[in-house]
Write a protein that holds these residues in place. Structure first.
Motif, short mmCIF file in Angstrom:
data_model
loop_
_atom_site.label_atom_id
_atom_site.label_comp_id
_atom_site.label_asym_id
_atom_site.label_seq_id
_atom_site.Cartn_x
_atom_site.Cartn_y
_atom_site.Cartn_z
N HIS A 421 -64.84 -35.15 8.49
CA HIS A 421 -63.26 -35.30 9.00
C HIS A 421 -62.30 -34.13 8.90
O HIS A 421 -61.33 -33.93 9.40
CB HIS A 421 -62.98 -36.79 8.94
CG HIS A 421 -63.40 -38.02 9.75
ND1 HIS A 421 -64.69 -38.51 9.65
CD2 HIS A 421 -62.79 -38.47 10.73
CE1 HIS A 421 -64.96 -39.23 10.45
NE2 HIS A 421 -63.73 -39.25 11.29
N ALA A 425 -60.64 -31.80 11.16
CA ALA A 425 -59.00 -31.80 11.37
C ALA A 425 -58.74 -30.40 11.39
O ALA A 425 -57.84 -29.95 12.37
CB ALA A 425 -58.34 -32.58 10.23
N THR A 513 -67.34 -37.88 14.11
CA THR A 513 -65.84 -38.26 14.16
C THR A 513 -65.30 -38.51 15.56
O THR A 513 -66.13 -38.38 16.59
CB THR A 513 -64.96 -36.82 13.79
OG1 THR A 513 -65.29 -35.71 14.84
CG2 THR A 513 -65.63 -36.07 12.72
N ILE A 515 -61.38 -39.12 17.49
CA ILE A 515 -60.05 -38.90 17.57
C ILE A 515 -59.48 -38.88 18.70
O ILE A 515 -59.91 -37.99 19.73
CB ILE A 515 -59.53 -37.76 16.69
CG1 ILE A 515 -57.89 -37.51 16.35
CG2 ILE A 515 -60.23 -36.48 17.06
CD1 ILE A 515 -57.58 -36.43 15.33
N ASN A 627 -57.22 -43.17 15.21
CA ASN A 627 -57.90 -42.71 13.70
C ASN A 627 -59.17 -43.35 13.35
O ASN A 627 -59.21 -44.73 14.08
CB ASN A 627 -56.96 -42.99 12.61
CG ASN A 627 -55.81 -41.78 12.64
OD1 ASN A 627 -55.91 -40.82 13.54
ND2 ASN A 627 -54.98 -42.29 11.76
N THR A 652 -59.16 -40.28 9.31
CA THR A 652 -58.96 -39.10 9.96
C THR A 652 -57.56 -38.70 9.68
O THR A 652 -56.63 -39.51 9.48
CB THR A 652 -58.66 -39.72 11.63
OG1 THR A 652 -60.01 -40.32 12.25
CG2 THR A 652 -58.11 -38.66 12.54
#
Length: 707
Positions: A421, A425, A513, A515, A627, A652
């Motif tokens: 994560h 990001a 992930t 998001i 998230n 997240t």
């Protein structure tokens, strides 16, 4: 990314097995049930013809610009005509045919050659069921896809907005449009056993017969030579440092569960359960690192049914060390018949194992007892309430014990999820810097080009393998289409005048992930700021901060996120949170956070769920903040009833656009939450970026001050 829900957002949550309207939809998530026992790793306790299993192909991850919608109305009409011609063949003889979204393993994402419902209807959403009669064609889908289906279906199709007032279910519709005594055909490989049984009972009310067409899928007959070829990419070993528990230990716990239940074997058909249990990963299915296979685990051996061309020497050694034998993928039915002939008590999760397998086993059991009776001239089938038929084979119908074991992540799986994560990001920070620069330069960017560029940034991160679902890149009104998929020939341009919703995710070697961020590149109108703050931001914070007793099912928490919408008579058409796999499926059960109260699975420490409330105005804009969260233990001053309490840890860490937030609407606690979250984002992600990306990250995470 979200699951099935109600009127305004898009997260994915597992639906109730008792849902009246969605029972025969291909759902974003399989239908899950709660479990009962808790040993070790696993925390829960007519004659059939010789059949073959049809195989098929996959698609690899591609930029959206490589995908094309080639459908036309005339093309749709021709496909329907060809399909209906097959109804009257002597070997078929049906009045209606049902085409679900699933493959033989009840998968959400499926290989390209299994996309039969999409092929015949032109509707490409992941959830939906098509029903074709001799003179009508109807498609059911849920609220996430209403707008998409409106765009993609030709005039030959009736759109059934499942769950809406006055809209019949598939069973109700068939009972209404067919003359009594009709024959309804299905491919039994594509329906779970309990779904097929429910369908059979439902249409029997009008004296209709459910016909299992084992030998061929009618859509495949129409598709013919243009149907894609089978997948042949190699599978790989999922490293123990990411898996956390070796295969031998997992099998030992599973066999303990078998012994406790009185079972001598279990048939496993869910692809992510097989991948998790055997510490294997594949690429047969887009977005999900799984391989097409079945698995039978017995008390002293196990057999994996798979195309052996995908099995490398390394994987072969890995399986051999765990005592796993290989069998051809299409020999699963004959093996199931063999289990019955041996008198085995077989554990079958009829919510996921397909009707072809269950029917084959049951028919083989009947033959076993008929043979025994003819030999002894007396009935041997003595029913034992605790263990089915005594002295012979029987099916033990229980939810798979692997589902919950897989959902409760171990320390190694959680560490991998945290690590991927942060890398994800970093890729998103770099992407947003690029995006804002392009908008400032007045560069014309389409939704597809934006999604492709995000894939480019993610691909540069260590351990990246694939996207975890088709990126939802929606500008303006397209953001209101909950599972929108931009097409090169029809997508919109992203500019500084409209809201832009981006829902995306990645598959990494160590984790998965998912998001969503909604942004505005210009000056957002006050109404959009209010909607963002009241309906998405405050709901997101409320769920993130929730503290709740052990054994609380996810649906109890759903109202935390919807409360501000409900107060003014609004809602969203999707669940608030779905489970997520560790380097596995982005939508995973049995846990979920949804208004569907039939899912009684309690949230447990180590489970991962999404938090994604939203607000949508059809044909105008969509807002969602998402998230991922890990369920954790919370130290409370009191422990009423002697039980523990749980809360959430964030996975997240990507900034939430401050200019879309009306700070005057936030309480002091909400304001502190936002600043604290951005402080954590800076602390965790800034070491992974530099230059302009680091500067952008600071500008978007520095403390906010109320004026």
């Amino acid at each position: 990314m979200h699951s099935l829900s109600s009127q305004v957002a898009r997260p994915l949550c597992s639906p109730s097995s008792h849902s009246r309207y969605f029972r025969f939809l291909s759902l974003s998530l399989p239908i899950f049930h709660s479990s009962k026992s808790h040993p070790k790793i696993f925390t829960i306790s007519p004659k059939a013809p010789l059949l073959t299993v049809r195989n098929c192909t996959s698609i690899s991850a591609k930029p959206s610009s490589e995908l094309r919608n080639k459908r036309s109305n005339s093309d749709s009409d021709e496909k329907l005509r060809a399909l209906r011609e097959l109804f009257s063949k002597p070997s078929v003889g049906i009045d209606a045919y049902i085409i679900p979204s699933q493959d033989a393993h009840q998968s959400e994402f499926i290989a390209e050659c299994y996309m039969r419902r999409a092929y015949i209807s032109g509707f490409t959403g992941s959830a939906g069921t098509a029903v074709v009669t001799k003179d009508k064609a109807a498609l059911w889908t849920d609220g996430r896809y209403f707008l998409q289906a409106e765009k993609q279906l030709s005039s030959s199709w009736i759109l059934m907005r499942a769950g809406s007032l006055g809209v019949p279910t598939t069973i109700e519709w068939l009972n209404d449009v067919l003359a009594p005594g009709g024959r309804v055909g299905i491919d039994p490989f594509l329906f779970s056993s309990d779904a097929a049984e429910e369908l059979k009972q439902g249409i029997a009310k009008k004296n209709h017969e459910l016909v299992f067409l084992y030998d061929k899928n009618l859509v495949d007959e129409v598709w013919n030579k243009s149907r894609p070829k089978p997948p042949n990419k190699p599978i790989r070993v999922h490293d123990l440092k990411y898996a956390g528990v070796d295969v031998a230990s997992k099998l030992l716990s599973l066999r303990s569960e078998l012994a406790d239940s009185g079972s001598s074997a279990i048939v496993i058909s869910m692809l992510d359960e097989i991948a998790w249990l055997l510490n294997l990963r594949g690429s047969d299915v887009p977005h999900s690192p799984v391989m097409y296979a079945y698995l039978i685990v017995e008390t002293d051996k196990a057999k994996l049914f798979i195309d052996t061309s995908k099995v490398s020497t390394e994987v072969m050694d890995h399986l051999k060390n765990a005592g796993i034998e290989l069998r051809p993928y299409d020999s699963i039915l004959s093996e199931v018949e063999g289990l019955a002939a041996q008198g085995a008590n077989v554990w079958l999760d009829i919510s996921s194992v397909n009707a072809a397998i269950v029917k084959t086993f049951n028919s083989a059991c009947e033959r076993y007892y008929q043979s025994l009776e003819s030999k002894t001239k007396s009935k041997t089938k003595m029913y034992d309430d605790s263990n089915g038929w005594s002295g012979g084979p029987t099916g033990i119908y229980r939810v798979s014990p692997i589902s919950l074991a897989k959902a409760v992540k171990n320390d190694s799986e959680l560490e991998g999820m945290r690590s991927c994560h942060l890398r994800d990001a970093a890729a998103l920070v770099q992407f947003w810097v690029w995006m804002e620069e392009q908008i400032k330069k007045n560069v014309k960017l389409t939704e597809v080009e934006v999604a492709d560029k995000l894939l480019e940034f993610r691909s540069a991160q260590p351990g990246f393998l694939d996207t975890s679902f088709d990126t939802i890149s929606g500008s303006g009104a397209n953001g209101a289409i909950i599972h929108y998929r931009a097409e090169p020939d029809s997508c919109s341009v992203v500019d500084d005048k409209k809201l832009f919703l981006l829902d995306s995710g990645g598959q990494y070697v160590d984790g998965t992930t998912d998001i969503t961020r909604t942004v505005h590149f210009g000056e957002p109108p006050l109404r959009q700021k209010e909607c963002f703050t009241r309906f998405a931001m405050q709901g997101h914070i409320a769920l993130d901060q929730a503290v709740f007793p052990e054994n609380t099912p996810g649906f109890v928490l759903d109202a935390f996120a919807r409360s501000s919408l409900w107060k003014i008579g609004l809602d969203y058409r999707h669940g608030t949170g779905h489970g997520v796999g560790a380097a596995l499926n982005v939508h995973e059960g049995p846990q979920g956070i949804s208004f569907r109260f039939g899912n009684m699975t309690p949230l447990q420490k180590g489970m991962i769920v999404s938090n994604e409330p939203g607000y949508y105005e059809d044909h105008a804009f969509g807002i969602r903040i998402e998230n991922l969260l890990v369920v954790k233990e919370v130290d409370t001053p009191n422990r009423f009833g002697g039980i523990g309490y749980l809360g959430f840890e964030k996975l997240t860490f990507v900034p939430i656009q401050a200019k879309l937030i009306d700070l005057s609407l936030l309480s002091a606690a909400e304001f502190d939450w936002l600043n604290d979250y951005h402080s954590q984002v800076w602390e965790k992600v800034s070491p992974l970026v530099d230059g302009c990306a680091r500067e952008w990250l600071w500008n978007n995470t520095r403390p906010l001050v109320k004026l």
